[in-house]
Design an enzyme around this catalytic site. Structure first.
Site, PDB file in Angstrom:
ATOM      1  N   GLU A   1       0.896  -1.173   0.000  1.00  0.00           N
ATOM      2  CA  GLU A   1       0.000   0.000   0.000  1.00  0.00           C
ATOM      3  C   GLU A   1       0.923   1.209   0.000  1.00  0.00           C
ATOM      4  O   GLU A   1       1.544   1.517   1.021  1.00  0.00           O
ATOM      5  CB  GLU A   1      -0.883   0.007   1.260  1.00  0.00           C
ATOM      6  CG  GLU A   1      -1.770  -1.215   1.438  1.00  0.00           C
ATOM      7  CD  GLU A   1      -2.990  -1.200   0.536  1.00  0.00           C
ATOM      8  OE1 GLU A   1      -3.157  -0.245  -0.236  1.00  0.00           O
ATOM      9  OE2 GLU A   1      -3.770  -2.167   0.599  1.00  0.00           O
TER      10      GLU A   1
ATOM     11  N   CYS B   1      -2.106   9.190   2.448  1.00  0.00           N
ATOM     12  CA  CYS B   1      -1.845   8.627   1.120  1.00  0.00           C
ATOM     13  C   CYS B   1      -3.006   8.909   0.174  1.00  0.00           C
ATOM     14  O   CYS B   1      -2.815   8.930  -1.036  1.00  0.00           O
ATOM     15  CB  CYS B   1      -1.589   7.131   1.224  1.00  0.00           C
ATOM     16  SG  CYS B   1      -2.891   6.266   2.090  1.00  0.00           S
TER      17      CYS B   1
HETATM   18  P1  NAP Z   1       8.405   4.777   4.599  1.00  0.00           P
HETATM   19  O1  NAP Z   1       9.573   5.630   4.786  1.00  0.00           O
HETATM   20  O2  NAP Z   1       8.333   3.955   3.369  1.00  0.00           O
HETATM   21  O3  NAP Z   1       8.305   3.854   5.891  1.00  0.00           O
HETATM   22  C1  NAP Z   1       7.229   2.960   6.104  1.00  0.00           C
HETATM   23  C2  NAP Z   1       7.641   1.888   7.067  1.00  0.00           C
HETATM   24  O4  NAP Z   1       8.651   1.089   6.450  1.00  0.00           O
HETATM   25  C3  NAP Z   1       8.251   2.398   8.366  1.00  0.00           C
HETATM   26  O5  NAP Z   1       7.870   1.550   9.427  1.00  0.00           O
HETATM   27  C4  NAP Z   1       9.734   2.294   8.080  1.00  0.00           C
HETATM   28  O6  NAP Z   1      10.524   2.203   9.236  1.00  0.00           O
HETATM   29  C5  NAP Z   1       9.785   1.009   7.287  1.00  0.00           C
HETATM   30  N1  NAP Z   1      10.996   0.864   6.455  1.00  0.00           N
HETATM   31  C6  NAP Z   1      11.830   1.823   5.996  1.00  0.00           C
HETATM   32  N2  NAP Z   1      12.827   1.278   5.285  1.00  0.00           N
HETATM   33  C7  NAP Z   1      12.639  -0.063   5.286  1.00  0.00           C
HETATM   34  C8  NAP Z   1      13.338  -1.174   4.727  1.00  0.00           C
HETATM   35  N3  NAP Z   1      14.428  -1.008   3.996  1.00  0.00           N
HETATM   36  N4  NAP Z   1      12.845  -2.414   4.935  1.00  0.00           N
HETATM   37  C9  NAP Z   1      11.717  -2.601   5.660  1.00  0.00           C
HETATM   38  N5  NAP Z   1      11.033  -1.594   6.220  1.00  0.00           N
HETATM   39  C10 NAP Z   1      11.469  -0.337   6.030  1.00  0.00           C
HETATM   40  O7  NAP Z   1       7.056   5.607   4.631  1.00  0.00           O
HETATM   41  P2  NAP Z   1       6.684   6.725   5.680  1.00  0.00           P
HETATM   42  O8  NAP Z   1       7.574   7.873   5.420  1.00  0.00           O
HETATM   43  O9  NAP Z   1       6.620   6.155   7.038  1.00  0.00           O
HETATM   44  O10 NAP Z   1       5.164   7.008   5.282  1.00  0.00           O
HETATM   45  C11 NAP Z   1       4.787   7.841   4.257  1.00  0.00           C
HETATM   46  C12 NAP Z   1       4.455   7.076   2.986  1.00  0.00           C
HETATM   47  O11 NAP Z   1       3.504   6.054   3.233  1.00  0.00           O
HETATM   48  C13 NAP Z   1       3.810   7.941   1.925  1.00  0.00           C
HETATM   49  O12 NAP Z   1       4.393   7.699   0.683  1.00  0.00           O
HETATM   50  C14 NAP Z   1       2.354   7.517   1.920  1.00  0.00           C
HETATM   51  O13 NAP Z   1       1.674   7.754   0.733  1.00  0.00           O
HETATM   52  C15 NAP Z   1       2.471   6.072   2.228  1.00  0.00           C
HETATM   53  N6  NAP Z   1       1.223   5.545   2.775  1.00  0.00           N
HETATM   54  C16 NAP Z   1       0.445   4.721   2.004  1.00  0.00           C
HETATM   55  C17 NAP Z   1      -0.771   4.248   2.484  1.00  0.00           C
HETATM   56  C18 NAP Z   1      -1.641   3.327   1.670  1.00  0.00           C
HETATM   57  O14 NAP Z   1      -2.475   2.662   2.255  1.00  0.00           O
HETATM   58  N7  NAP Z   1      -1.485   3.261   0.368  1.00  0.00           N
HETATM   59  C19 NAP Z   1      -1.181   4.592   3.769  1.00  0.00           C
HETATM   60  C20 NAP Z   1      -0.382   5.426   4.511  1.00  0.00           C
HETATM   61  C21 NAP Z   1       0.830   5.884   4.008  1.00  0.00           C
HETATM   62  P3  NAP Z   1      11.217   3.517   9.878  1.00  0.00           P
HETATM   63  O15 NAP Z   1      10.168   4.197  10.627  1.00  0.00           O
HETATM   64  O16 NAP Z   1      12.281   2.955  10.745  1.00  0.00           O
HETATM   65  O17 NAP Z   1      11.744   4.333   8.726  1.00  0.00           O
END
Ligand code: NAP
Ligand code: MG
Length: 452
Positions: free
Chosen positions: A230, A264
């Site tokens: 997602e 998102c």
């Molecule tokens: P993110 O940087 O991709 O992080 C999401 C999660 O993944 C966090 O728990 C993060 O941990 C973890 N993560 C980071 N690097 C990783 C790796 N290499 N391997 C495994 N896990 C890893 O996203 P964000 O900045 O938290 O959230 C914003 C994004 O989420 C936006 O792009 C938004 O559109 C998207 N989003 C999508 C939806 C949907 O349902 N489509 C809903 C909400 C948000 P850390 O906290 O330690 O970095």
């Protein structure tokens, strides 16, 4: 080696709590515990699993005030949103509590015997959650996964681990056995990545950025691991001249500035039919200037701060395009950004193409239905969006033509646990929620029994 870090209140910049960063060894130990718990949980009768999910739902309801307060303090969510989010976890658990007793297979007519399908749980499921909606996104993962008979390891985002940790404790209080729902605070590169590489984690349900989602998908390929993604969005709010313009304009701020635009599904591209542009802007300006960005503890707050200084700097870097008007926001401390409306030069502008994830919206006009559809689809994303028109035929044609997973007509509704949710194109892979989400946490098994 295990370390710890301070979780910060984004509205005050004060330290809320010190939280551990789990290391690899601790992560592996909890995954092993979840694998052991699966051996028992998968054999718990469907009725008992359903009862435990309902008990968990009730305990979440009993603690809704506490959970909401934690989220206000940890994530800067408004009081109204935070209460809705706690209730959403309880409601999602209640909805999926109906699933264990309805995990039907099929009996397929074949010669020589009978043929039956079974929906088997996968084993340990890894759920990775972002910081923007910590509670609901956790619930949308663990509720269907547990209902299907899996055990769960869940990694909250570093910025916002507190409600997930508390939900893990509440599960135990409700009688969910030890090891079935495990919360692992830590870094994405350590804990999250271990879900991808550990052979006992059979599926990764990831919600987050498209950039990290691509890495997760590539990493899962190595073991042909199941994955649901997602990801990001750049959704369109398409307003036709025949729409109730005043209603569309009144709802447009909430459709993008809710949760300070860290959503998102944020409708961050407004497309207005040219002949209605002036009328729309007149009403939209009034609505934006009224939108209350203030202390999230206040019952009147409609928007709080951004999650971090880092996110503030990212969002600020988009403000070099022409600003039509802005709302207001408190001054510091805290990562406050006023609701901002941009008038980009054209559809190539950075603010029109990139997911900003802040309270910033860009507006362009279109001539006719065909151009509106073309502009809406001119994006690598396809998650959500709205269509405003009084013409039912047009609503239907445009809904079918838009490349997006979750659309609403004359509404800004996005995610509901009753209905499937997920993205087209680079907004994701697979669908969560709705009646079929449980299936994505099962393997379909076919058994033939000979009548010889
Ligand atoms: P993110 O940087 O991709 O992080 C999401 C999660 O993944 C966090 O728990 C993060 O941990 C973890 N993560 C980071 N690097 C990783 C790796 N290499 N391997 C495994 N896990 C890893 O996203 P964000 O900045 O938290 O959230 C914003 C994004 O989420 C936006 O792009 C938004 O559109 C998207 N989003 C999508 C939806 C949907 O349902 N489509 C809903 C909400 C948000 P850390 O906290 O330690 O970095
Ligand atoms: Mg990130």
């Amino acid at each position: 080696m295990s370390t710890s870090y301070d979780v910060i209140n984004p509205a005050t910049e004060q330290i809320v709590k010190n939280v551990p960063h789990l290391d690899l060894e601790q992560t592996d130990a909890i995954i092993a515990k979840a694998a052991k718990a699966f051996e028992t949980w998968k054999n718990v009768t469907p009725g008992e699993r359903a009862r435990l999910l309902r008990a968990f739902s009730q305990v979440v309801t009993d603690h809704r005030e506490e959970l909401a307060q934690l989220e206000i303090t940890n994530a800067g969510h408004t009081r109204g949103n935070a209460l809705w989010e706690a209730d959403n976890v309880a409601n999602t658990l209640m909805y999926y509590s109906a699933a264990p007793e309805r995990l039907f297979g099929k009996q397929i007519p074949v010669p020589g015997g009978i043929d039956i399908t079974f929906k088997e749980p996968l084993g340990v499921v890894g759920i990775i959650v972002p910081w923007n909606f910590p509670m609901p996104i956790a619930g949308w993962g663990f509720a269907p996964a547990l209902a299907a008979g899996n055990t769960v390891v869940l990694k909250p985002a570093e910025y916002t681990p507190l409600t997930a940790i508390r939900l893990g404790e509440l599960a135990l209080l409700a009688g969910i056995p030890e090891g079935v729902l495990n919360i692992l605070p830590g870094k994405g590169s350590v804990v999250g990545n271990r879900f991808v590489t550990h052979p006992l984690v059979r599926k990764v349900g990831f919600t987050g950025s498209t950039e990290v989602g691509k890495q997760i998908m590539a990493g899962c390929a190595d073991q042909v691991k199941r994955v649901t993604l997602e990801l990001g969005g750049k959704s369109a709010n398409i307003i036709f001249a025949d729409a109730d313009i005043e209603k569309a304009a009144a709802g447009a701020p909430g459709a993008v500035f809710d949760n300070a635009g860290q959503d998102c599904c944020a409708r961050s591209r407004i497309l207005v039919q040219k002949s209605a542009f002036d009328k729309f802007m007149e009403h939209f300006e009034v609505a934006v200037k009224k939108f209350r960005c203030e202390d999230p503890n206040l019952a009147t707050a409609e928007m709080g701060p951004l999650i971090s200084k880092k996110q503030f700097d990212v969002v600020e870097s988009y403000l070099d395009e022409k600003i039509a008007f802005q709302g207001s926001a408190p001054s510091g401390p805290g990562y406050w950004m006023p609701p901002t409306v941009l008038l980009p030069k054209n559809a190539q502008a950075k603010s029109w193409r990139e997911e900003i994830f802040g309270p910033v919206v860009s507006i362009l006009t279109f001539e006719d239905e065909a151009e509106g559809i073309k502009m809406a689809n001119d994006s690598e994303y396809g998650l959500s969006g709205s269509i405003w028109t009084r013409d039912v035929g047009k609503a239907l044609r445009v809904s079918r033509a838009i490349e997006s997973g979750a659309l609403s007509v004359n509404s800004n509704s996005s995610v509901r646990f009753w209905t499937p949710f997920g993205g087209f194109k680079q907004s994701g892979l697979g669908r969560g929620l709705g009646p079929d989400a449980v299936d994505s946490y099962t393997e379909l098994k076919n058994v033939f029994i000979s009548n010889d």
